[in-house]
Scaffold this active site. Structure first.
Site, PDB file in Angstrom:
ATOM      1  N   ASP A 197       0.814  -1.229   0.000  1.00  0.00           N
ATOM      2  CA  ASP A 197       0.000   0.000   0.000  1.00  0.00           C
ATOM      3  C   ASP A 197       0.845   1.277   0.000  1.00  0.00           C
ATOM      4  O   ASP A 197       0.345   2.341  -0.323  1.00  0.00           O
ATOM      5  CB  ASP A 197      -0.916   0.035   1.233  1.00  0.00           C
ATOM      6  CG  ASP A 197      -1.803  -1.194   1.337  1.00  0.00           C
ATOM      7  OD1 ASP A 197      -2.045  -1.832   0.298  1.00  0.00           O
ATOM      8  OD2 ASP A 197      -2.247  -1.521   2.448  1.00  0.00           O
ATOM      9  N   GLY A 234      -4.858  -1.178  -1.754  1.00  0.00           N
ATOM     10  CA  GLY A 234      -4.223   0.026  -1.204  1.00  0.00           C
ATOM     11  C   GLY A 234      -4.831   0.498   0.096  1.00  0.00           C
ATOM     12  O   GLY A 234      -4.422   1.514   0.655  1.00  0.00           O
TER      13      GLY A 234
HETATM   14  O1  F6P Z   1      -2.328  -4.002   3.322  1.00  0.00           O
HETATM   15  C1  F6P Z   1      -2.145  -4.802   2.210  1.00  0.00           C
HETATM   16  C2  F6P Z   1      -3.456  -5.279   1.669  1.00  0.00           C
HETATM   17  O2  F6P Z   1      -3.208  -6.078   0.529  1.00  0.00           O
HETATM   18  C3  F6P Z   1      -4.457  -4.189   1.357  1.00  0.00           C
HETATM   19  O3  F6P Z   1      -4.183  -3.519   0.156  1.00  0.00           O
HETATM   20  C4  F6P Z   1      -5.756  -4.970   1.363  1.00  0.00           C
HETATM   21  O4  F6P Z   1      -6.856  -4.153   1.680  1.00  0.00           O
HETATM   22  C5  F6P Z   1      -5.519  -5.965   2.465  1.00  0.00           C
HETATM   23  O5  F6P Z   1      -4.114  -6.097   2.622  1.00  0.00           O
HETATM   24  C6  F6P Z   1      -6.113  -7.322   2.198  1.00  0.00           C
HETATM   25  O6  F6P Z   1      -5.943  -8.095   3.336  1.00  0.00           O
HETATM   26  P1  F6P Z   1      -6.136  -9.665   3.382  1.00  0.00           P
HETATM   27  O7  F6P Z   1      -4.953 -10.306   2.718  1.00  0.00           O
HETATM   28  O8  F6P Z   1      -6.188  -9.964   4.837  1.00  0.00           O
HETATM   29  O9  F6P Z   1      -7.393  -9.975   2.659  1.00  0.00           O
END
Ligand code: F6P
Length: 383
Positions: A161, A204
């Site tokens: 992000d 992001g």
């Molecule tokens: O913070 C990194 C990220 O990929 C974000 O862009 C996204 O909102 C989140 O993590 C997704 O998280 P998870 O892998 O827990 O679904």
């Protein structure tokens, strides 16, 4: 118990050399291309220096909490060539926060307990001289808390992000932008062929960095970011202007954390009792629905990239940045400059106090030169 744990880790190697210093590495939170390059950077620098052995805790802090501890000795053999690989060889989780550790009760309910002091005690009892904690804002808050408890900690920032204020760039970000741009390029040709509006949703969280960079690299007509709430009427106006006699095409990049003016983000609530973030996702489809309701004549299709942006091989720049950050983390350990996080600022690898590193997130400002320049080349921000 701790002396037994200590024995477990020490028995194979440390007995050979009592003067060896032991470094523990942990990768926490979501994975990100470049994590393995950091691990390899630490191991190579430590080997080069001599007098250090490097270990990894499996699945963030869970490896330390496990009985027996789930640790891996990071040897030259274990880390050779891993800089090319995405993900993390140590595995990761966003469910091992020692400040709010989740414990499942017999009735299935979840309670959260503070295991911070226990974690510090365990790491010390295992004979580690330093912890290198690689992770995003959540993980660096844990680094800060551990440091305040007296554990010698060095943080290494990680997130696709790019929303950490103490560093100009985080590894993983460039890879995510490259993946998003490659996908965007593919959508452009199909948009053009069908005279369609293509909406591509990128990750992001609450920051628009991935969307902003992808929009420039891909040549988007419209870029919607969380920091600039959009007006659907303005977007429709822009679309209509580009279509002549029903012909034209538009490619929109929208960040998952975007929202309409006066509206809310789209996402699923994290499970009750869970310490996970709200899972953002779906704003692309929501915008499509809004445009259709407003009478948009063009056909609209939405693509949500999701975790594709976090997978696979890191681009060269991320391998370089991550390796340099790994080496810097080792140097900080060697100099006993603890309580600091590695950062990349003004083209230099340096470090900042953890306290400053976790103070605030970095968002796209309306005055950011990219926003200004993008407007000058005709990219519309939906405002
Ligand atoms: O913070 C990194 C990220 O990929 C974000 O862009 C996204 O909102 C989140 O993590 C997704 O998280 P998870 O892998 O827990 O679904």
């Amino acid at each position: 118990l701790f002396s037994l744990l200590n024995y477990f880790v020490h028995s194979t190697s440390q007995n050979l050399n009592c003067n060896m210093k032991k470094i523990l590495i942990s990768t926490g939170g979501g994975d990100c291309p470049g994590l393995n390059a950091v691990i390899r950077g630490v191991v190579k620098a430590a080997r080069n220096e001599g007098g250090f052995e490097v270990w990894g805790s499996k699945e963030a802090m869970n490896g330390i909490f496990s009985e027996p501890p789930d640790l891996v000795r990071l040897t030259k053999k274990k880390t050779a060539g891993i800089h090319v690989k995405g993900g993390t060889i140590l595995k990761t989780t966003n469910r091992a926060n020692p400040l709010e550790f989740q414990v499942i009760q017999e009735d299935g309910s979840i309670i959260k307990i503070d295991r911070l002091q226990e974690l510090v005690d365990r790491i010390k009892a295992l004979g580690f001289d330093a912890l290198i904690n690689i992770g995003g804002d959540g993980s660096q808050r844990i680094s800060q808390a551990l440091s305040e408890k007296g554990l010698p900690v060095v943080g290494v920032p990680k997130t696709i992000d790019n929303d950490l204020s103490a560093t100009d760039l985080t590894f993983g970000f460039s890879t995510a932008v490259q993946i998003a741009t490659d996908c965007f390029d593919k959508l452009v040709t199909t948009a053009e062929s069908h005279h369609r509006v293509m909406i591509m949703e990128v990750m992001g969280r609450d920051a628009g960095w991935i969307a902003l960079h992808t929009a420039v690299a891909g040549g988007a007509e419209i870029c919607i970011i969380p920091e600039i709430p959009y007006k659907v009427d303005s977007i429709l106006k822009k679309i209509n202007k580009r279509y002549h006699k029903g012909r034209g095409f538009i490619n929109i990049v929208i960040a998952e954390g975007a929202k309409p003016k006066g509206g809310k983000v789209v996402g699923k609530r994290a499970k009750e009792g869970s310490d996970e973030h709200i899972k953002l996702g779906g704003i692309g489809n929501y915008l499509r629905m809004q445009l259709e309701e407003k009478g948009c004549k063009a056909q609209i299709r939405t693509t949500i990239l999701g975790h594709i942006q976090r997978g696979g091989t890191p681009v060269a720049f991320d391998r370089i940045l991550a390796t340099a950050m790994g080496v810097k983390a080792f140097e900080l350990v060697k100099e006993e400059a603890f309580g600091r996080m590695v950062s990349f600022r003004n083209n230099q690898i340096e470090s900042v106090p953890l306290e400053a590193a976790v103070k605030e997130n970095k968002f796209v400002s309306q005055n950011h030169y990219f926003v200004k320049k993008d407007r000058e080349i005709g990219i519309f921000f939906g405002d």
